[in-house]
Design a protein around this motif. Sequence first.
Motif, short mmCIF file in Angstrom:
data_model
loop_
_atom_site.label_atom_id
_atom_site.label_comp_id
_atom_site.label_asym_id
_atom_site.label_seq_id
_atom_site.Cartn_x
_atom_site.Cartn_y
_atom_site.Cartn_z
N THR A 147 40.65 44.22 45.93
CA THR A 147 41.09 44.38 44.54
C THR A 147 42.18 45.44 44.56
O THR A 147 41.93 46.59 44.93
N SER A 183 43.37 35.19 44.65
CA SER A 183 42.31 34.31 44.13
C SER A 183 42.25 34.38 42.62
O SER A 183 41.74 33.47 41.97
N GLY A 184 42.74 35.48 42.07
CA GLY A 184 42.78 35.65 40.62
C GLY A 184 43.60 36.87 40.25
O GLY A 184 43.66 37.83 40.99
N GLU A 240 37.80 43.51 35.71
CA GLU A 240 37.73 42.05 35.83
C GLU A 240 38.03 41.59 37.25
O GLU A 240 37.34 40.72 37.80
N ASP A 242 35.08 42.50 39.59
CA ASP A 242 33.98 41.54 39.42
C ASP A 242 34.24 40.26 40.23
O ASP A 242 33.35 39.74 40.90
N LYS A 243 35.46 39.76 40.16
CA LYS A 243 35.82 38.55 40.89
C LYS A 243 35.75 38.78 42.40
O LYS A 243 35.25 37.93 43.14
N SER A 244 36.24 39.91 42.87
CA SER A 244 36.20 40.22 44.30
C SER A 244 34.78 40.27 44.82
O SER A 244 34.46 39.71 45.88
N GLU A 255 32.16 38.81 43.48
CA GLU A 255 31.61 37.46 43.39
C GLU A 255 31.99 36.63 44.63
O GLU A 255 31.15 35.97 45.23
#
Length: 76
Positions: free
Chosen positions: A8, A27-28, A35, A38-40, A42
């Motif tokens: 991140t 990836s996002g 935010e 959280d994605k990392s 996940e």
Amino acid sequence: MKSPNVWTKQRPDNTWQAKREGASRASGVFRTQAEAWDKSREIAKREGGEAFLCNRGGQIRERNTYTGHDPRDIQG
């Protein structure tokens, strides 16, 4: 083979990205650090890797390991 490690980091346009190590694309991309973090986490959980959170200066601020092996050998 893709690395299960996910970073991140802040982008030059002040957005935040979750990006697999060695990938050419994120990836996002997110408006906030929370935010993206959280994605990392996940992705790292799902793929059994590590998630790294970098501060605005690029230094690692936090990391979470999801490999099933905790490298710290601390009792208690």
